[in-house]
Write a protein that holds these residues in place. Structure first.
Motif, PDB file in Angstrom:
ATOM      1  N   ALA A  55       0.450   7.261   7.279  1.00 22.29           N
ATOM      2  CA  ALA A  55       0.301   6.272   6.216  1.00 22.29           C
ATOM      3  C   ALA A  55      -1.157   5.858   6.043  1.00 22.29           C
ATOM      4  O   ALA A  55      -1.639   5.671   4.921  1.00 22.29           O
ATOM      5  CB  ALA A  55       1.161   5.044   6.534  1.00 22.29           C
ATOM      6  N   GLN A  58      -3.130   8.434   4.123  1.00 15.68           N
ATOM      7  CA  GLN A  58      -2.834   8.419   2.695  1.00 15.68           C
ATOM      8  C   GLN A  58      -3.361   7.172   2.001  1.00 15.68           C
ATOM      9  O   GLN A  58      -4.001   7.256   0.943  1.00 15.68           O
ATOM     10  CB  GLN A  58      -1.324   8.524   2.488  1.00 15.68           C
ATOM     11  N   ILE A  59      -3.138   6.010   2.592  1.00 13.77           N
ATOM     12  CA  ILE A  59      -3.472   4.744   1.937  1.00 13.77           C
ATOM     13  C   ILE A  59      -4.959   4.415   2.029  1.00 13.77           C
ATOM     14  O   ILE A  59      -5.549   3.878   1.085  1.00 13.77           O
ATOM     15  CB  ILE A  59      -2.627   3.603   2.536  1.00 13.77           C
ATOM     16  N   PRO A  90       0.947   6.403  -4.561  1.00 14.37           N
ATOM     17  CA  PRO A  90       1.744   6.843  -3.410  1.00 14.37           C
ATOM     18  C   PRO A  90       2.071   8.322  -3.518  1.00 14.37           C
ATOM     19  O   PRO A  90       1.861   8.942  -4.558  1.00 14.37           O
ATOM     20  CB  PRO A  90       3.018   5.994  -3.546  1.00 14.37           C
ATOM     21  N   SER A 116       5.110   4.798   1.563  1.00  9.52           N
ATOM     22  CA  SER A 116       4.074   4.734   0.530  1.00  9.52           C
ATOM     23  C   SER A 116       4.645   4.266  -0.802  1.00  9.52           C
ATOM     24  O   SER A 116       3.972   3.543  -1.553  1.00  9.52           O
ATOM     25  CB  SER A 116       3.395   6.101   0.364  1.00  9.52           C
TER      26      SER A 116
END
Length: 313
Positions: A55, A58-59, A90, A116
């Motif tokens: 996560a 990605q974030i 997301p 996400s």
């Protein structure tokens, strides 16, 4: 890249088109939420470390990588905005399918997509404003659009959070109804999205298909680095081969359709940004299947003892 071409482009939007885009955004998020269940988040409790790492990649990782690429390439403000919007979106459900085709860890992929998707209601609008403010030309562009931070965040959160909450509630309380409704709404949401994109795209085809704006190499490089970031993060973290593949797809496949809807409904249709997200939404799927082919080829080579077996952690 033409220093002025992309920034001079704007997608012309009628008030009716804006309302339709907002409505399709609600339908899209509600449909996504109908497929989410509490069980999809079980990996966060049983194995929090790989989920948190994924996560975070990605974030935070992808927007940070994007900002570095923007400073390296120096694109015009609208193109940089499009890159940032894509990076802040997301992951999409397409990543789950590609993970399955690429023989990755599908359960891990589903967990990351669920996290996400739910966090996007707040994180996506906040991230867009935060990261765009770190590149002065794009920050100035956003300023000219007269976008006030709190109204933008509150409106976008409302458009995303309410349908997400309602969809997940139905998925938990009435799973059979949710499954039937999702089956019915999925093609509707897809048709609405593609219909609006086709109409808007045809009306503004010079914006989206112009070859003199230098967008194709930027999108290809950006997406390629996103795939690489996912795989490298998993490798450095000592994840298994299956999870490396999952995170490769999870970071490389972004819900660019959501980004496109946000740009068209909230950012006055800035042409360069719309063109970047539009190209990404098409290219990342094609690139994803290329990555699948590479993974399957690697497996075939291992089965034939052409290359040695890799050690998994």
């Amino acid at each position: 890249m033409d220093p002025t071409g992309a920034d001079a482009l704007y997608v012309e939007l009628s008030n009716g088109f804006r309302v339709a885009m907002s409505a399709s955004l609600v339908v899209m998020m509600f449909t996504v939420a109908l497929g989410l269940k509490v069980a999809d988040f079980k990996a966060l409790r049983s194995e929090p470390r790989p989920v948190i790492i994924g996560a975070t990649a990605q974030i935070l990782g992808l927007p940070l990588l994007t900002l570095g690429l923007i400073y390296l390439l120096g694109p015009v403000p609208s193109v940089a905005l499009g890159m940032i919007v894509v990076a802040c979106c997301p992951g999409g459900n397409v990543s789950n399918a590609l993970t399955m085709f690429g023989r990755g860890d599908t359960a891990y992929s589903v967990s990351l997509t669920a996290i996400s998707s739910v966090s996007a209601a707040l994180i996506t609008p906040v991230s867009i404003l935060f990261w765009s403010a770190l590149y002065a030309p794009t920050n100035a562009l956003v300023g000219t659009l007269d976008i006030s931070p709190w109204p933008f965040i509150s409106q976008t959160v409302a458009l995303l959070a309410f349908p997400l909450a309602m969809g997940m509630l139905m998925s938990e309380k009435k799973p059979e109804w949710a499954a039937r409704l999702r089956k019915a709404l999925s093609p509707v949401a897809l048709a609405i999205l593609f219909g609006l994109i086709l109409v808007g795209g045809y009306t503004n085809r010079d914006v989206l298909l112009g070859t003199d704006h230098g967008l194709f190499p930027v999108v290809f490089l950006h997406n390629g680095l996103a795939f690489a970031l996912g795989g490298l993060t998993a490798w450095v973290s000592g994840m298994s081969m299956a999870r490396r593949r999952s995170l490769t797809f999870e970071v490389g496949i972004q819900n660019a359709g959501l980004g496109l809807l946000i740009l068209l409904s909230q950012f006055d249709g800035v042409g360069g940004a719309v063109a970047v997200t539009g190209l990404w939404s098409i290219w990342h799927i094609a690139a994803g299947f290329v990555v699948v082919a590479l993974f399957r080829s690697y497996d075939w080579a291992q089965s034939k003892n052409i290359i040695g077996k890799s050690r998994e952690v």
